[in-house]
Design a protein around this motif. Structure first.
Motif, PDB file in Angstrom:
ATOM      1  N   LEU A   1      -8.638  13.948   0.813  1.00  0.00           N
ATOM      2  CA  LEU A   1      -7.254  14.352   0.042  1.00  0.00           C
ATOM      3  C   LEU A   1      -6.203  13.098   0.028  1.00  0.00           C
ATOM      4  N   GLU A   2      -6.457  12.477   1.335  1.00  0.00           N
ATOM      5  CA  GLU A   2      -5.339  11.269   1.315  1.00  0.00           C
ATOM      6  C   GLU A   2      -5.654  10.290   0.526  1.00  0.00           C
ATOM      7  N   TYR A   3      -6.871  10.027   0.183  1.00  0.00           N
ATOM      8  CA  TYR A   3      -7.351   8.825  -0.863  1.00  0.00           C
ATOM      9  C   TYR A   3      -7.622   9.226  -2.195  1.00  0.00           C
TER      10      TYR A   3
ATOM     11  N   ALA B   1       0.849  -1.189  -0.020  1.00  0.00           N
ATOM     12  CA  ALA B   1      -0.045   0.069   0.165  1.00  0.00           C
ATOM     13  C   ALA B   1       0.855   1.249   0.013  1.00  0.00           C
ATOM     14  N   THR B   2       1.911   1.040   0.466  1.00  0.00           N
ATOM     15  CA  THR B   2       3.084   2.201   0.478  1.00  0.00           C
ATOM     16  C   THR B   2       3.965   2.584  -0.644  1.00  0.00           C
ATOM     17  N   VAL B   3       4.474   1.615  -1.286  1.00  0.00           N
ATOM     18  CA  VAL B   3       5.197   1.964  -2.262  1.00  0.00           C
ATOM     19  C   VAL B   3       4.289   2.068  -3.563  1.00  0.00           C
TER      20      VAL B   3
ATOM     21  N   TYR C   1       5.522   7.931   1.798  1.00  0.00           N
ATOM     22  CA  TYR C   1       5.368   7.026   2.832  1.00  0.00           C
ATOM     23  C   TYR C   1       3.901   6.802   3.166  1.00  0.00           C
ATOM     24  N   ILE C   2       3.100   7.296   2.485  1.00  0.00           N
ATOM     25  CA  ILE C   2       1.604   7.243   2.960  1.00  0.00           C
ATOM     26  C   ILE C   2       0.975   5.882   2.723  1.00  0.00           C
ATOM     27  N   GLY C   3       0.429   5.314   3.575  1.00  0.00           N
ATOM     28  CA  GLY C   3      -0.061   3.899   3.252  1.00  0.00           C
ATOM     29  C   GLY C   3       0.208   3.078   4.353  1.00  0.00           C
TER      30      GLY C   3
END
Ligand SMILES: NC(=[NH2+])NCCC[C@H](N)C(=O)O
Length: 474
Positions: free
Chosen positions: A123-125, A49-51, A241-243
């Motif tokens: 915003l995040e998704y 989910a992060t990369v 790095y989000i995820g």
């Protein structure tokens, strides 16, 4: 007419934690989920989910700001992500509900804050899905160019303001993802594991090839723009790095969550940071820091320059295209689920919560999300999307970290599958790091965010406040 005092109280009405658990149980319909996910699949979930396209595009955008010291920016962004993910894990293990930070805020800080957090999660998704799709389009175009010698014209591959009219490849990816989601596609653990291996494989390949051109002169001057540059680069890189918080969403299905959740978060963070640092060091060693500005699909370009051949860049772009695809899908999926949660609470119109009777998928919701994401991806420049995503995510993460502290005081009795270590140091540091990166984001991002939150407030007072299920119950 509600008096000012009752209005104030209603803004802080909180959703009782117990009723959340009950709702989750009802949602699950089959009683409680079985605790079957072990450490390894959880780590794969975190890395998968992060990369996404972050490291593939943010690195080349950040180096002109930080110089070779971009490595330090990666470390700062990584620490922020790690601290917030631990706070996430505590709340997730206390309230195993869908809706993520929105639901946590509803239970700890009240409806008004929860709504604002919901706007941040958009915003995040949603906005991150646009950003990932744009990054994906760059590598697709690069691949086309390498294989056929034909580059897509800028008019249909770049947004206005960057020499184009509309970004079609990014919009196409979103349309494909929307169709898959509507058919009820969900990524399996096995597919995810394969994609993780592909992603890490191509990034390692990049590092190894780029290292062959390593020149230590390229690292000098190490910090040409000082700490200010390192800080703003960290805020640009945070996106990649989000995820990690995705791991905590599997909280109620994890085996021995008190041990595996934090371990999985920390291991994914270490793996992701290690590979990002490797890529960063190899990239800044391979060319002077001044060469980075304006490179689209930057890592593939570096590979081509270093080897003088097309095949490494072709291989790399194929790997990126195949593996980033699923991150867009996952972000869109997450977005639809958060909107469902908000709609069930009465804060958004019912259309978001409506499920297709046959496929059980939220068809209308998915189309609305897809159109919104596609328009953004088509016409907004990548750096604006990336920074807005980080702004929303950092705000939501700061609220989650505050929520950990608040819930420890207000509900010390609740059973917590996992508790952050060194309380209150970890949540306090988490808030501080988030604020630092927020401040480092460009002024333009702050302004856009204000506009966004103002829009959310209008919606809240114009619609949600009166339609809230909690309000109608009281
Ligand atoms: N849950 C999410 N919003 N995921 C988006 C993750 C973006 C990802 N870190 C990237 O580099 O592309």
């Amino acid at each position: 007419m509600a008096s000012a005092a009752t209005l104030g109280l209603s803004l802080f009405r909180r959703k009782p934690v117990r009723s959340m658990a009950e709702q989750a149980a009802a949602d699950a319909a089959h009683g409680s989920l079985s605790r079957s996910i072990g450490l390894f699949p959880l780590v794969m979930l975190g890395i998968g989910a992060t990369v996404g396209s972050g490291v593939f595009v943010a690195l080349t955008a950040a180096v002109p700001v930080s110089g070779p010291a971009v490595m330090l920016s990666f470390v700062i962004a990584g620490i922020t992500a790690g601290l917030t993910a631990l706070c996430y894990a505590e709340l997730a293990s206390t309230m195993p509900v869908s809706g993520s930070a929105y639901s946590y805020a509803y239970a700890t800080l009240g409806e008004f804050c929860a709504f604002v957090v919901g706007a941040c999660l958009l915003l995040e998704y949603a906005v991150s899905a646009s950003a990932i799709a744009v990054g994906w389009g760059q590598y697709l175009n690069e691949l086309f160019g390498d294989v056929t010698g034909w580059q897509m014209p800028e008019a249909i591959s770049q947004p206005p303001g960057e020499g184009g009219v509309v970004n079609l490849p990014a919009m196409a990816l979103i349309a494909i993802c929307a169709m898959l989601l509507i058919r009820g596609a969900k990524e399996s653990t096995a597919v995810n594991a394969v994609l993780v291996v592909v992603k890490l494989g191509v990034l390692a390949l990049f590092g190894i090839i780029a290292l062959t051109a390593f020149k230590s002169e390229n690292l000098i001057p190490f910090m040409p723009l000082g700490w200010a540059g390192v800080g703003s680069a960290a805020s640009m890189i945070f996106f990649s790095y989000i995820g990690l918080d995705t791991v905590s969403t599997a909280g109620d299905e994890a085996k021995d969550p008190a041990r595996t959740l934090p371990l999985a978060i920390i291991i994914s963070l270490l793996v992701v940071t290690a590979i990002y640092l490797f890529v960063a060091i190899a990239a800044v060693g391979a060319q002077p820091w001044t060469a980075f500005s304006g490179q689209n699909a930057g890592l593939a370009v570096i590979l081509r320059n270093v080897t003088g051949a097309a095949w490494p860049s072709v291989l790399f772009s194929i790997g990126a295209i195949v593996s980033i695809f699923s991150v867009t899908l996952a972000a869109m999926y997450g977005q639809t689920r958060i909107l469902i949660a908000m709609s069930r609470d009465g804060l958004l119109p019912k259309v978001f919560g409506r499920l297709d009777p046959v496929t059980q998928s939220p068809r209308h919701n998915t189309w609305i999300v897809a159109v919104f994401i596609a328009v953004l991806a088509g016409v907004v420049p990548l750096n604006v999307l990336v920074n807005l995503t980080s702004m929303g995510t950092l705000t939501a993460f700061a609220v989650v970290s505050l929520g950990v502290m608040i819930l420890r005081r207000t509900r010390p009795d609740l059973k917590r599958g996992f508790k952050v270590p060194l309380f209150p140091l970890v949540p306090v540091a988490s808030v501080a790091f988030c604020l630092y990166l927020i401040i480092e984001l460009p002024r333009q991002t702050h302004l856009l965010f204000l506009v966004w939150v103002t829009g959310a407030l209008l919606l809240y007072f114009g619609y949600s406040f009166r339609n809230s299920v909690l309000a109608r119950a009281s």
